[in-house]
Design an enzyme around this catalytic site. Structure first.
Site, short mmCIF file in Angstrom:
data_model
loop_
_atom_site.label_atom_id
_atom_site.label_comp_id
_atom_site.label_asym_id
_atom_site.label_seq_id
_atom_site.Cartn_x
_atom_site.Cartn_y
_atom_site.Cartn_z
N GLY A 61 48.55 24.16 12.18
CA GLY A 61 47.99 24.64 13.51
C GLY A 61 48.41 26.15 13.74
N CYS A 88 52.94 21.88 7.59
CA CYS A 88 53.07 23.13 8.48
C CYS A 88 53.27 22.84 9.92
CB CYS A 88 51.93 24.10 8.06
SG CYS A 88 52.19 25.73 8.66
N TYR A 89 52.37 23.17 10.73
CA TYR A 89 52.82 22.86 12.19
C TYR A 89 53.14 21.25 12.39
CZ TYR A 89 52.33 22.35 17.26
OH TYR A 89 52.60 22.14 18.49
N HIS A 175 51.00 24.34 2.54
CA HIS A 175 49.60 23.60 2.66
C HIS A 175 49.06 23.00 1.34
CE1 HIS A 175 48.28 24.83 6.60
NE2 HIS A 175 49.20 25.81 6.39
N GLU A 177 46.69 21.01 0.83
CA GLU A 177 45.25 20.76 0.79
C GLU A 177 44.32 21.95 0.25
OE1 GLU A 177 45.84 22.39 4.99
OE2 GLU A 177 46.92 21.35 3.29
N SER A 229 12.61 16.89 7.54
CA SER A 229 12.34 18.07 7.42
C SER A 229 12.25 18.58 5.77
CB SER A 229 13.78 19.10 7.79
OG SER A 229 14.70 18.67 7.05
N GLY A 230 12.48 17.62 5.00
CA GLY A 230 12.45 18.18 3.59
C GLY A 230 13.84 18.52 3.08
N GLY A 231 14.93 19.07 4.06
CA GLY A 231 16.19 19.38 3.51
C GLY A 231 17.05 18.13 3.04
N VAL A 232 18.33 18.41 2.78
CA VAL A 232 19.14 17.38 2.12
C VAL A 232 19.39 16.22 3.12
CG1 VAL A 232 21.52 16.98 0.94
CG2 VAL A 232 20.15 19.24 0.61
N ASP A 233 19.92 16.56 4.06
CA ASP A 233 20.32 15.57 5.20
C ASP A 233 19.26 14.75 5.75
OD1 ASP A 233 22.65 17.03 5.01
OD2 ASP A 233 22.48 18.02 6.85
N SER A 234 18.25 15.20 6.02
CA SER A 234 17.26 14.26 6.63
C SER A 234 16.43 13.47 5.35
CB SER A 234 15.99 15.05 7.22
OG SER A 234 15.18 15.83 6.28
N SER A 235 16.49 14.00 4.18
CA SER A 235 16.03 13.35 2.81
C SER A 235 16.83 12.25 2.62
CB SER A 235 15.80 14.18 1.78
OG SER A 235 14.98 15.28 2.17
N LYS A 380 29.23 16.96 3.28
CA LYS A 380 27.93 17.45 2.69
C LYS A 380 28.05 17.03 1.23
CE LYS A 380 24.15 19.78 3.07
NZ LYS A 380 23.16 19.87 4.31
#
Length: 524
Positions: A61, A88-89, A175, A177, A229-235, A380
């Site tokens: 943080g 870290c924090y 860090h 990550e 919509s034809g996008g990744v998420d809605s498909s 994603k």
């Protein structure tokens, strides 16, 4: 209620103290095939206990632990008997809470560093004695809490890594990550598997099984509407829900007249013909173009398109509800985990991004639907994995981002059918050539923009005075920052030649070589 799959038994909870890397920590854990969940730092020890995690991570943080109003954790977490990793924090907070001493470092450590470690510790199992790490801190631990010992040191800090093996509390000054700590994933893996004892049970195959069962339980014999919509998420959401409940799902696809070439036909072929998903296509292009007539301001364009979409979608959904009263009770959305995180107000978090995301609220309240959000636990890259598992083609799963307002923000100035034709045809050439050359899947985005610029040219021994297309190709990890891509000249030459030869009304092509920031990816 939202669909949220019954998670596997083993999970890691991350207390978020405002680090820009908190989501990266969560993703690294999931790469270890263990479920991770981010919660506000204000979450009580009792609430954490209910979540039943196998381990707790305290994120980094921007604050100093001694700063006025610095975020604090419930000290009860140290009594839960659950392994803890402070980063870290998080390290400084653990040290202060348990009786150690933290001071402002005379020399702030930012950037690469070299860490010497005690390889006897489970945290560094199977790792070399010296590690390259990435630092970003101004405070350091000068006195360890009782029961702790140093298991890693840097040139500037003898307490760069400290641990209380008995209580299984480990703290890192760097860090692990980030990509700049090359062996960081292995360190996180050692904490997750060897110290916290998590089994690698978080896979997209097991996720699909769990979420399908939960969708069936939530929906019962009801009907689900999804805006496709034809996008990744809605498909992916459509394919996943259809796998769970079949014909109880119907997708509404709105053609706003601002789509790419042959977009409607491609979506209908994939989902209606191949997946046999019920679809209702609404051709609202005339309405959208009428509303956009004479509008040049980009923000006004976006608002008009967003508001009109809601009206069209609502009308289509109302028609469905009238046809089967009481059946259409559910609305599905492609909400992802980052959407959920960003939309949760984290009180007092100094670096929290608080916003109302378009996928998290708004439309359902007005329409009195119960939400089905099968992807709300996923990042994603995990959504793409699910899509692949469900048999969606690569063209959909790895599709480049396409803006919600569509080609309206790729036509600078007012919108006309003729301008949309030009940018649509130019865009089709860009995509065809990028795919043919193998570059489409190497970059974040590649597209054409129609500029409000006309210039003199010569075509067939005749003078022309026609339009200009700007070509934009960028690389990025998350869309927050981006750099222009050094596309080979022969590819650029083919794209330019084809656009000028094939798109009537265009006689010039330019290449955008600006990065984000200061420019944005889209031109509007």
């Amino acid at each position: 209620m939202s669909v949220s799959s019954s998670t596997p038994e083993d999970k890691i909870v991350i207390l978020d103290f405002g680090s820009q890397y908190t989501q990266v920590i969560a993703r690294r854990i999931r790469e270890c095939h263990v479920y991770s969940e981010i919660v506000p730092f204000t979450t009580s020890a009792a609430q954490i206990k209910k979540l039943a995690p196998k381990g707790i991570i305290l994120s980094g943080g921007p604050a100093s632990v001694y700063a006025k109003g610095a975020p604090k954790a419930d000290k009860g977490i140290y009594k839960l008997g659950i392994p803890i990793l402070g980063i870290c924090y998080g390290m400084q907070l653990v040290s202060r809470d348990l009786g150690g001493q933290v001071e402002r470092s005379a020399r702030r450590e930012y950037g690469p560093g070299s860490l010497k470690v005690d390889r006897r510790s489970d945290l560094f199992h199977d790792l070399p004695a010296t590690l390259d790490v990435w630092n970003s801190h101004g405070d350091k631990v000068t006195k360890m809490p009782e029961g702790f010992r140093a298991i890693g040191k840097t040139e500037n800090s003898p307490h760069a890594v400290i641990a209380d093996p008995k209580r299984k509390i480990f703290c890192l000054q760097f860090h692990p990550e980030v990509a700049h700590t090359p062996k960081g994933k292995e360190i996180i893996q050692n904490f997750v598997h060897r110290i916290a004892g998590c089994k690698p049970s978080w896979t997209m195959g097991s996720f699909i099984e769990r979420i399908c069962q939960q969708i069936r339980e939530q929906v019962g014999d009801g009907q689900v509407i999804l805006g496709l919509s034809g996008g990744v998420d809605s498909s992916v959401a459509a394919a996943l829900i259809h796998k769970a409940i079949g014909d109880q799902l119907i997708c509404i696809f709105v053609d706003n007249g601002l789509l790419r070439a042959r977009e409607t036909a491609a979506v209908e072929k994939l989902f209606r013909d191949n997946f046999h998903i019920r679809m209702k296509t609404v051709d609202a292009s005339a309405i959208f173009l009428k509303k956009l007539k004479g509008v040049t301001d980009p923000e006004k364009k976006r608002k008009i398109i967003g508001n009109e979409f809601i009206k069209v979608f609502e009308a289509a959904a109302r028609d469905l509800k009238k046809s089967s009263p009481g059946k259409y009770r559910f609305l599905a959305q492609g909400t992802l985990y980052p959407d959920v995180i960003e939309s949760v107000s984290i009180s007092g978090n100094p670096a929290a991004l608080i916003k109302s995301h378009h996928n998290v609220g708004g439309l359902p309240e007005r329409m009195k639907f119960e939400l089905v959000e099968p992807l709300r636990q996923l990042f994603k890259d995990e959504v793409r994995e699910v899509g692949t598992e469900l048999g969606l083609p690569k063209e959909v799963v790895h599709r480049q981002p396409f803006p919600g307002p569509g080609l309206a923000v790729r036509v600078l100035g007012d919108i006309t059918e003729e301008k949309l034709r030009m940018v649509r045809e130019a865009d089709a050439v860009v995509l065809e050539e990028m795919k043919a050359s193998g570059w489409y899947y190497k970059v974040w985005q590649s597209f054409a923009v129609l500029l409000p610029v006309r210039s003199v040219g010569v075509m067939g021994d005749e003078r022309t005075y026609e339009n200009t297309i700007a070509l934009r190709v960028v690389e990025s990890r998350d869309g927050m920052t981006a750099d222009w891509v050094r596309v080979p000249y022969d590819i650029l030459a083919r794209i330019s030649t084809r656009i000028i030869n094939e798109v009537d009304g265009v006689n010039r092509v330019c290449y955008d070589i600006s990065s984000k920031p200061p420019a944005t990816i889209e031109w509007e």
